[in-house]
Design an enzyme around this catalytic site. Structure first.
Site, PDB file in Angstrom:
ATOM      1  N   GLU A 225      22.968   4.472  51.300  1.00 49.13           N
ATOM      2  CA  GLU A 225      23.224   5.490  50.296  1.00 49.13           C
ATOM      3  C   GLU A 225      21.999   6.074  49.599  1.00 49.13           C
ATOM      4  OE1 GLU A 225      26.188   3.931  47.613  1.00 49.13           O
ATOM      5  OE2 GLU A 225      27.760   4.075  49.124  1.00 49.13           O
ATOM      6  N   GLU A 334      31.522   2.578  54.702  1.00 48.83           N
ATOM      7  CA  GLU A 334      32.252   2.041  53.562  1.00 48.83           C
ATOM      8  C   GLU A 334      33.476   2.901  53.286  1.00 48.83           C
ATOM      9  OE1 GLU A 334      29.909   1.548  50.014  1.00 48.83           O
ATOM     10  OE2 GLU A 334      28.220   0.619  51.076  1.00 48.83           O
TER      11      GLU A 334
END
Length: 400
Positions: A225, A334
């Site tokens: 991320e 995710e």
């Protein structure tokens, strides 16, 4: 999305429990472990391997109890919900599993102590999911523990942290025969500063990939991320990592690259990722675009309420179209949502759309891990994580 603050807070919340008395399924020993070795009543500290001992129930009475060191959990499979039959014309994922969180906990303490500030996944948890049919585990770790700041990002590895990380990867890939993704869970930040030097980042990955180049079941997840940086910068760093990985001699393994803006699927176009990541190059043609997606109102994964029962497929639609148009493969590293009927339908819809698309090669739930508190709504850590009872059998297992 997860932040350094949330992981530090969670680690702090659970660490005192480790010091006092270890709960059932918690870690109680192993090489380098400094936490409590006293198990709660009704459980026994059992050595799983040299690096991990765990408090296992003294008497096996439930259907999710793990028996022995490498024996898979004995469970009664729950039949897929009838709605799964409506997902026709789909192709099964090549990789499907869960994140195994813990080694990235305690971000405010470097290097920290194993068993006090951070932990490693429980072998019994891995057994549980392999026993269910899952074949993929994403393993987050903290870069500053692997490459201590004293030596810099290209410096020598911490032998203790690398040994524990390697033991986890070996257990997943060799003992259990599943795939393991190495995930530097640093948000493109190292030692408090944004990573910007492509040559150094390439060297970091040359060094790390070299440790695992002979293991074809290892997957390299370039960076968790990235955020707060231009998409072009994220692209350049990811491309450098690919170059470094292949230069290390790791030529057979899958590489996962992530974009800026938390690599969100629903912001893939608006963040600028779609304008640059189509140019990603891998001489071995074995790279996929990793995206993440949560289904609450702001996409942060901090609220158990989903926007609607169709939000999962809706938030992936633009990213799916982009993958198809650019002839690229996607991986949903995710996904997480609440343990309620609306969210279960939304997750199922997302996975169905992915399997019908022809471009998504896999997905992994956030998250398993022995230190998630009992109230963490996306915890899928067996036996009692809040996602185990309903999300697992109703939203995930139908897509195995």
């Amino acid at each position: 999305m997860k932040t350094f603050l949330s992981l530090t807070t969670l680690a702090a919340a659970v660490s005192p429990v480790v010091h006092a008395q270890v709960a059932v399924w918690g870690q109680c020993g192993g090489i380098g472990f400094t936490g409590s070795t006293v198990c709660a009543s009704g459980s026994t500290c059992t050595e799983m391997n040299a690096y991990y001992s765990q408090c296992l129930p003294s008497t096996n009475t439930g259907t999710t109890t793990v028996v022995g060191t490498t024996t898979t959990a004995t469970t009664t499979s729950t039949a897929p919900p009838s709605s799964s039959g409506t997902c026709a014309n789909r192709t099964k994922f090549k990789f499907f599993g869960v994140n195994q969180s813990g080694a990235e906990f305690g971000t405010g303490v470097v290097p920290g102590k194993w068993g006090t500030d951070f932990t490693f996944p429980a072998p019994s948890s891995i057994d549980f999911f392999v026993g269910k049919g899952f074949n993929f585990f994403r393993v987050p770790f903290m870069m500053e523990r692997l490459v201590p700041p004293a030596g810099g990002i290209t410096g020598p590895f911490s032998s203790a942290y690398l040994a524990n990380l390697t033991a986890t990867i070996q257990y997943i890939t060799v003992t259990k025969g599943a795939f393991a993704a190495l995930d530097p869970h640093n948000f493109m930040i190292y030692n408090g500063a944004a990573i910007s030097n492509t040559a150094q980042f390439q060297q970091f990955w040359t060094n790390l990939a070299g440790q695992f180049k002979s293991n074809s079941k290892v997957i390299f997840d370039v960076m968790n991320e990235p955020n707060g940086i231009p998409a072009s910068t994220a692209f350049a760093l990811n491309q450098a990592a690919i170059n470094g990985i292949r230069a290390s001699g790791a030529t057979s393994q899958l590489i996962l690259v992530e974009g800026t803006s938390w690599t969100g699927a629903w912001t893939w176009v608006s963040s600028g990722n779609s304008a640059v990541f189509g140019a990603i190059k891998d001489p071995n043609n074995n790279t996929a675009i990793e995206m993440h997606q949560y289904l609450d109102s702001d996409g942060s994964g901090t609220n158990a309420a989903c926007v609607s029962s169709t939000i999962g497929a809706e938030r992936l639609a633009a990213a799916t179209s982009w993958l198809q148009a650019n002839n690229l493969k996607g991986f949903l590293g995710e996904i997480g949502a609440g343990n309620n009927a609306q969210c279960i339908t939304a997750v199922s819809g997302a996975l169905c759309a992915m399997q019908q698309s022809g471009v998504w090669i896999g997905a992994s739930w956030w998250a398993a891990g022995p230190w998630w508190p009992a109230t963490y709504f996306t915890s899928i850590e067996p036996p009692n994580g809040l996602s185990v009872a309903q999300v697992l059998p109703q939203a995930l297992m139908p897509y195995l």
